[in-house]
Motif scaffolding. Structure first.
Motif, PDB file in Angstrom:
ATOM      1  N   PRO A 106      -9.008  -0.930   0.579  1.00 41.99           N
ATOM      2  CA  PRO A 106      -8.052  -0.564   1.818  1.00 41.99           C
ATOM      3  C   PRO A 106      -8.644  -0.429   3.101  1.00 41.99           C
ATOM      4  CG  PRO A 106      -7.144   0.610  -0.143  1.00 41.99           C
ATOM      5  CD  PRO A 106      -8.588   0.112  -0.448  1.00 41.99           C
ATOM      6  N   ASP A 139       0.821  -1.178  -0.011  1.00 40.96           N
ATOM      7  CA  ASP A 139      -0.107  -0.030  -0.047  1.00 40.96           C
ATOM      8  C   ASP A 139       0.868   1.206   0.027  1.00 40.96           C
ATOM      9  OD1 ASP A 139      -1.641   2.273   1.569  1.00 40.96           O
ATOM     10  OD2 ASP A 139      -2.943   0.496   1.323  1.00 40.96           O
ATOM     11  N   ALA A 195      -3.911   0.955  -3.112  1.00 40.12           N
ATOM     12  CA  ALA A 195      -4.317  -0.318  -2.480  1.00 40.12           C
ATOM     13  C   ALA A 195      -2.782  -1.002  -3.096  1.00 40.12           C
ATOM     14  CB  ALA A 195      -5.514  -0.974  -2.821  1.00 40.12           C
TER      15      ALA A 195
END
Length: 214
Positions: A79, A25, A68
């Protein structure tokens, strides 16, 4: 200790192994597990994942607009809702990447059962970094990077782990005195332990399993 001797183009500017930072991420909050002589599907099950949800995957070229992780993008996970676990095997070692830090050091000992070696490296969004190492179901080291003193602690580490931290070395940052461990040392050490001196392109050439978790 010198700057780590990883092959060219395998670390990012912060000293994180590139395959990890490119999977992650935009705001990393994640863990990496490695275990010797255990297949990826078995490792995922030992972490508590549901085998009926495992699927083979090819990683996308880039993160989604929402930032993400690449495993989450494969699964279409938003997320903050569920974790995405990605597993593969390179040589004798299997790795499991957890993009949301749902799995931590309490899984290291079970992964190491039956004579295996296993390790877990975690890094939180608050820059808390920890490392665990276990062999045959017994925790042999649990390291908080904030408390790590390389000169003092290296000699007392098990030989395999000491070699991994020596290979990880140190990276200079403005916030550190020269030679002090940076927050990414655990991620380099776990890669050195398992021989994961790879890039994302290397991962694209091996079978990968991905699954939602949590």
């Amino acid at each position: 200790m010198p700057t780590p001797g990883f092959p060219p183009n395998t670390l990012d500017d912060e000293g994180t192994p590139l395959w990890i930072s490119e999977l992650a991420d935009e705001d990393p909050h994640h863990s990496v597990h490695v275990v010797r002589d255990l297949e990826p599907a078995a490792a995922l099950e030992m972490l508590g994942a549901n085998p009926t949800l495992f699927r083979s995957c090819e990683l996308p070229d880039a993160r989604t607009d929402g930032g993400a992780s690449l495993p989450a993008a494969v699964l279409g996970i938003e997320p903050g809702t569920h974790a995405a676990l990605l597993a593969g095997r390179i040589g004798a070692w299997t790795f499991v990447y957890d993009d949301s830090l749902f799995t931590e050091h309490d899984h290291t000992e079970p992964l190491s059962a039956n004579g295996r070696a296993a390790a877990t490296s975690t890094y939180s969004i608050n820059a808390d970094a920890n490392f665990a190492y276990a062999v045959d179901g017994e925790m042999l080291a649990h390291i908080n990077v904030d408390d790590l003193d390389l000169e003092k602690d290296l000699p007392d580490m098990p030989a395999e782990l000491r070699a991994a931290f020596e290979a990880a070395g140190t990276v200079e940052h403005d916030y550190l005195d020269p030679g002090d461990p940076d927050y990414d040392i655990g991620m380099r050490a776990i890669c050195a332990l398992a021989g994961l001196h790879c890039t994302l392109e290397d991962l694209r050439r091996i079978p990968l399993l991905v699954t939602p978790f949590g």
